[in-house]
Design a protein around this motif. Sequence first.
Motif, PDB file in Angstrom:
ATOM      1  N   UNK A  24       0.847  -1.192   0.000  1.00  0.00           N
ATOM      2  CA  UNK A  24       0.000   0.000   0.000  1.00  0.00           C
ATOM      3  C   UNK A  24       0.880   1.238   0.000  1.00  0.00           C
ATOM      4  N   UNK A  25       0.515   2.218  -0.798  1.00  0.00           N
ATOM      5  CA  UNK A  25       1.228   3.482  -0.875  1.00  0.00           C
ATOM      6  C   UNK A  25       0.343   4.555  -0.244  1.00  0.00           C
ATOM      7  N   UNK A  26       0.855   5.278   0.754  1.00  0.00           N
ATOM      8  CA  UNK A  26       0.033   6.323   1.377  1.00  0.00           C
ATOM      9  C   UNK A  26      -0.447   7.345   0.348  1.00  0.00           C
ATOM     10  N   UNK A  27      -1.710   7.760   0.468  1.00  0.00           N
ATOM     11  CA  UNK A  27      -2.274   8.775  -0.406  1.00  0.00           C
ATOM     12  C   UNK A  27      -2.868   8.271  -1.703  1.00  0.00           C
ATOM     13  N   UNK A  28      -2.743   6.978  -2.005  1.00  0.00           N
ATOM     14  CA  UNK A  28      -3.314   6.418  -3.232  1.00  0.00           C
ATOM     15  C   UNK A  28      -4.724   5.930  -2.939  1.00  0.00           C
ATOM     16  N   UNK A  29      -5.689   6.337  -3.767  1.00  0.00           N
ATOM     17  CA  UNK A  29      -7.086   5.924  -3.602  1.00  0.00           C
ATOM     18  C   UNK A  29      -7.293   4.569  -4.275  1.00  0.00           C
ATOM     19  N   UNK A  30      -7.078   3.506  -3.511  1.00  0.00           N
ATOM     20  CA  UNK A  30      -7.245   2.158  -4.038  1.00  0.00           C
ATOM     21  C   UNK A  30      -8.723   1.779  -4.168  1.00  0.00           C
ATOM     22  N   UNK A  31      -9.578   2.363  -3.357  1.00  0.00           N
ATOM     23  CA  UNK A  31     -10.988   1.975  -3.335  1.00  0.00           C
ATOM     24  C   UNK A  31     -11.682   2.304  -4.654  1.00  0.00           C
ATOM     25  N   UNK A  32     -11.417   3.469  -5.211  1.00  0.00           N
ATOM     26  CA  UNK A  32     -12.067   3.851  -6.476  1.00  0.00           C
ATOM     27  C   UNK A  32     -11.697   2.880  -7.592  1.00  0.00           C
ATOM     28  N   UNK A  33     -10.431   2.542  -7.710  1.00  0.00           N
ATOM     29  CA  UNK A  33     -10.007   1.588  -8.729  1.00  0.00           C
ATOM     30  C   UNK A  33     -10.601   0.216  -8.501  1.00  0.00           C
ATOM     31  N   UNK A  34     -10.659  -0.196  -7.234  1.00  0.00           N
ATOM     32  CA  UNK A  34     -11.208  -1.504  -6.907  1.00  0.00           C
ATOM     33  C   UNK A  34     -12.694  -1.569  -7.242  1.00  0.00           C
ATOM     34  N   UNK A  35     -13.431  -0.493  -6.980  1.00  0.00           N
ATOM     35  CA  UNK A  35     -14.877  -0.497  -7.275  1.00  0.00           C
ATOM     36  C   UNK A  35     -15.147  -0.740  -8.756  1.00  0.00           C
ATOM     37  N   UNK A  36     -14.418  -0.039  -9.613  1.00  0.00           N
ATOM     38  CA  UNK A  36     -14.592  -0.249 -11.052  1.00  0.00           C
ATOM     39  C   UNK A  36     -14.223  -1.661 -11.462  1.00  0.00           C
ATOM     40  N   UNK A  37     -13.133  -2.162 -10.902  1.00  0.00           N
ATOM     41  CA  UNK A  37     -12.709  -3.530 -11.210  1.00  0.00           C
ATOM     42  C   UNK A  37     -13.725  -4.534 -10.689  1.00  0.00           C
ATOM     43  N   UNK A  38     -14.329  -4.254  -9.546  1.00  0.00           N
ATOM     44  CA  UNK A  38     -15.310  -5.169  -8.962  1.00  0.00           C
ATOM     45  C   UNK A  38     -16.547  -5.283  -9.851  1.00  0.00           C
ATOM     46  N   UNK A  39     -17.011  -4.169 -10.396  1.00  0.00           N
ATOM     47  CA  UNK A  39     -18.171  -4.209 -11.290  1.00  0.00           C
ATOM     48  C   UNK A  39     -17.871  -5.077 -12.510  1.00  0.00           C
ATOM     49  N   UNK A  40     -16.688  -4.910 -13.076  1.00  0.00           N
ATOM     50  CA  UNK A  40     -16.305  -5.690 -14.246  1.00  0.00           C
ATOM     51  C   UNK A  40     -16.112  -7.159 -13.885  1.00  0.00           C
ATOM     52  N   UNK A  41     -15.483  -7.429 -12.744  1.00  0.00           N
ATOM     53  CA  UNK A  41     -15.293  -8.815 -12.303  1.00  0.00           C
ATOM     54  C   UNK A  41     -16.635  -9.493 -12.068  1.00  0.00           C
TER      55      UNK A  41
END
Length: 99
Positions: free
Chosen positions: A23-40
């Motif tokens: 994990x890198x401080x300050x990176x918004x992982x949740x937004x990227x994960x949400x889009x990937x989750x919809x596609x998955x």
Amino acid sequence: MAGSGEDWMGDALDIAGADCGLWVPGVDYVAGWRGARETADRLNRALLGAGFELSQMRAVASTDERGLGVVRMAGWPDAAERLAVLLEAVTSGGDGGAA
């Protein structure tokens, strides 16, 4: 398929990957994960429709180190072979399916 606490996430397939826990401080992982989750989820519905069991082959949402969504396929070799045969048939004889 898509909710928390569902059984298919806890079976014997290793879905963590080598980059799990970085994990890198300050990176918004949740937004990227949400889009990937919809596609998955969409891909998992297609796999179910094609007769696959999600305990054998499934799409998994993740992110990369920059927070961009990533969809990974996790599956047993025999299920991956079955998926490859299906995809080759769809691409008119396995010509590589130029995208």
